[in-house]
Every structure is written in C-alpha cells, then in structure tokens.
Design an enzyme around this catalytic site. Structure first.
Site, PDB file in Angstrom:
ATOM      1  N   LEU A   8      28.011  36.950  32.851  1.00 57.26           N
ATOM      2  CA  LEU A   8      28.237  36.700  34.274  1.00 57.26           C
ATOM      3  C   LEU A   8      29.721  36.897  34.525  1.00 57.26           C
ATOM      4  CD1 LEU A   8      26.757  34.230  36.718  1.00 57.26           C
ATOM      5  CD2 LEU A   8      29.247  34.281  36.520  1.00 57.26           C
ATOM      6  N   ILE A   9      30.040  37.827  35.410  1.00 58.15           N
ATOM      7  CA  ILE A   9      31.430  38.194  35.671  1.00 58.15           C
ATOM      8  C   ILE A   9      31.740  37.930  37.139  1.00 58.15           C
ATOM      9  CG2 ILE A   9      33.160  40.020  35.542  1.00 58.15           C
ATOM     10  CD1 ILE A   9      31.249  41.486  33.603  1.00 58.15           C
ATOM     11  N   SER A  13      34.129  43.229  42.466  1.00 55.94           N
ATOM     12  CA  SER A  13      34.192  44.237  43.531  1.00 55.94           C
ATOM     13  C   SER A  13      35.214  45.320  43.220  1.00 55.94           C
ATOM     14  CB  SER A  13      34.520  43.572  44.870  1.00 55.94           C
ATOM     15  OG  SER A  13      35.782  42.920  44.810  1.00 55.94           O
ATOM     16  N   GLY A  15      39.001  46.245  40.396  1.00 56.68           N
ATOM     17  CA  GLY A  15      39.913  45.806  39.356  1.00 56.68           C
ATOM     18  C   GLY A  15      39.289  45.603  37.994  1.00 56.68           C
ATOM     19  N   GLY A  17      37.281  43.298  36.957  1.00 55.57           N
ATOM     20  CA  GLY A  17      35.869  42.941  36.990  1.00 55.57           C
ATOM     21  C   GLY A  17      34.953  44.141  37.053  1.00 55.57           C
ATOM     22  N   TYR A 150      51.148  31.538  42.660  1.00 60.43           N
ATOM     23  CA  TYR A 150      50.268  32.267  41.747  1.00 60.43           C
ATOM     24  C   TYR A 150      50.556  31.893  40.299  1.00 60.43           C
ATOM     25  CZ  TYR A 150      48.210  36.250  39.261  1.00 60.43           C
ATOM     26  OH  TYR A 150      47.497  37.036  38.395  1.00 60.43           O
TER      27      TYR A 150
END
Length: 284
Positions: A8-9, A13, A15, A17, A150
C-alpha cells in the site's frame, strides 16, 4: 514459487510514489495505489496487480482506518506500507506561525502515524510486515531559510520511525526510514512560499527564500526511478541489498550523504569542544 506481497503506497499521483508503484509491479508484487483524489490517478488502469484507492492521509485517524480496512480487504491483507504522501509548506517561522506548522504536520507527521497504526493490526496478526517512512535529508540539514516547517516534520517522523522500529522488532515487523536528497520529482515545489504576514525585519530573508525555493525544480541531480529501484531492492532483499543486513535507514543521494556527514561532524565537534561542560553536571 513467488508469493506476491501486497504494497500500500500513499501519494502515488506523481513523484516517488508513481515510480515506486511501477517498480513494485514489475517485480511481481501487488500495489494498492492511493491518492487524496482518485482523479489524480485517472491515467492509471487497474489490473490484476494494481488497485486504485482513495485515501486522504490527513483526514483523521477514524477516516484513515476505514480506508485502510477497505484496502486490506482487496487482497486479504497488507505486507508493506509506504508512507510517501507529503507536502512541503515553505515560509519563515515567525511569519507563518503555528497554524502553518499544524497544517504541515497534519499530513507529514499525523498522516504517517494514522496510516501506520491502521495497517499494523494486519501485520501483527501475521507477525510480519514492513513499514516504510519516506523522510528527507532536510531532517539533517535544517539550516535552510523557509524550510523550518518541512524540515521539522521530517525530523519528527525520523524520530518516530526510530522508536517504532524498537517497538515492532519483537513482532517481526520491520521499519525503513528513507532519507532522500534532492530528486527530480513532480509537484515537490508546488506550494507557494508563505508571504501573507510580512514582517519588515525579514524582508531580505523572505525575498531570498522565495527566489531560492523557486530555483530548484528541474535541476535536481537525483533520478527518482533509480531511488525507487533501490527501495524495492531493500524491502525484497534483492539487487543492491542482497546479502546485506536490514538497514533502519536508507539514505539516497550524494547530497543527502554529505548533509548527514556534515551534521554528525558538527555535533561531534560540539561534544569535543564542550566536553568538560557536558560531563561536569553530575552531583559531586
């Protein structure tokens, strides 16, 4: 006989992933590709080894658990969770403040914890599994104007992953903290620099931050496809990871390596310089 693992990643959408999903499938495993909106996955086609699943990691623990339970039902469990979804919200700390920090942490920290906690019951039941946390070299190189929100979120999940690894080892569940440098992925610089609360004393720093932040995209040296090949190698014990012990950390990129070495040296130099003070605080 190869028994396919179920991955499960989050954040598939674009990059890392998106590339990771393709690499996993090419190795004969199965992928539940998730995104905040299924519209972001409309160019993907479901097949025998790929399922698309809506998951907003920032939607809260109850909503996340519901979506993870639905995902686990697709193939009867989850073997590998990759916490890849994340956002980068640039801004100066005093100007953007705690609300900006909370927004940053909602996805990058609390989202990671909620997804992980929702998947762990399936791994605990089988006494096996892998939790992957995609961190950043920014956890080590925090001295960048505008990246305090970040960087602190990535430092937080690194610390959380280290504790999680200790807690899960007796259950035969592994943790991998991925710490990439600058890789040429899409949308990583999509969020604008926070300028809604300008403080005159910071004008020069803010202007420099905006320019520097906008100058990086498309110039990163890192190849994200190579990075994801290495990640799958490590999880599967293949390729570059063959014969090596399980690593808690997976540092990717020469820049990440240098930043980590620099921070370690800085801390070690401090300990050497201040040794007498450091060691002189016990009761006589």
């Amino acid at each position: 006989m190869h028994i396919p693992k179920v991955w499960l990643i989050t954040g598939t959408s674009s990059g890392f992933g998106r590339r990771l999903a393709a690499e996993v499938i090419s190795r004969g495993d199965r992928v539940i590709a998730t995104a905040r909106s299924l519209g972001n996955l409309q160019d993907l086609t479901e097949g025998p080894d790929l399922r698309l699943h809506q998951l907003d990691v920032s939607s809260g623990s109850k909503a996340v658990k519901c979506r993870i339970d639905e995902a686990a039902a697709i193939w009867g469990g989850i073997d590998v969770v990759v916490n890849n979804a994340g956002v980068g919200l640039p801004g100066l700390l005093e100007e953007a403040g705690s609300e900006h920090m909370m927004q940053q942490y909602k996805t990058n920290v609390f989202g990671v914890l909620d997804v992980t906690n929702a998947a762990l019951p399936y791994m605990r039941k089988n006494r096996s599994g892998t939790i992957v946390i995609v961190g950043s070299r920014s956890a080590w190189k925090t001295e960048v104007r505008g990246l305090g929100f970040y960087a602190s979120s990535k430092a937080a999940v690194q610390a959380m992953g280290e504790t999680l690894a200790l807690e899960l080892t007796p259950l035969n569940i592994r943790v991998l903290i991925v710490e990439p440098g600058a890789f040429r992925t899409e949308k990583i610089y999509a969020y604008p620099f926070h300028t809604d609360n300008p403080i005159p004393d910071y004008d020069e720093q803010r202007e420099d931050g905006v320019v520097n932040f906008g100058a990086v995209a498309g110039k990163q040296k890192g190849d994200p496809t190579k990075a994801m090949k290495a990640l799958v190698d490590v999880v599967n014990g293949e390729g570059c990871a063959s014969g090596k012990p399980w690593p808690l950390y997976l540092v990717l990129g020469e820049d990440a390596e240098q930043d980590i070495r620099d921070k370690c040296k800085k801390v070690m130099d401090h300990l050497d310089e201040w040794r007498s003070v450091v060691r002189g605080t016990n009761f006589d």
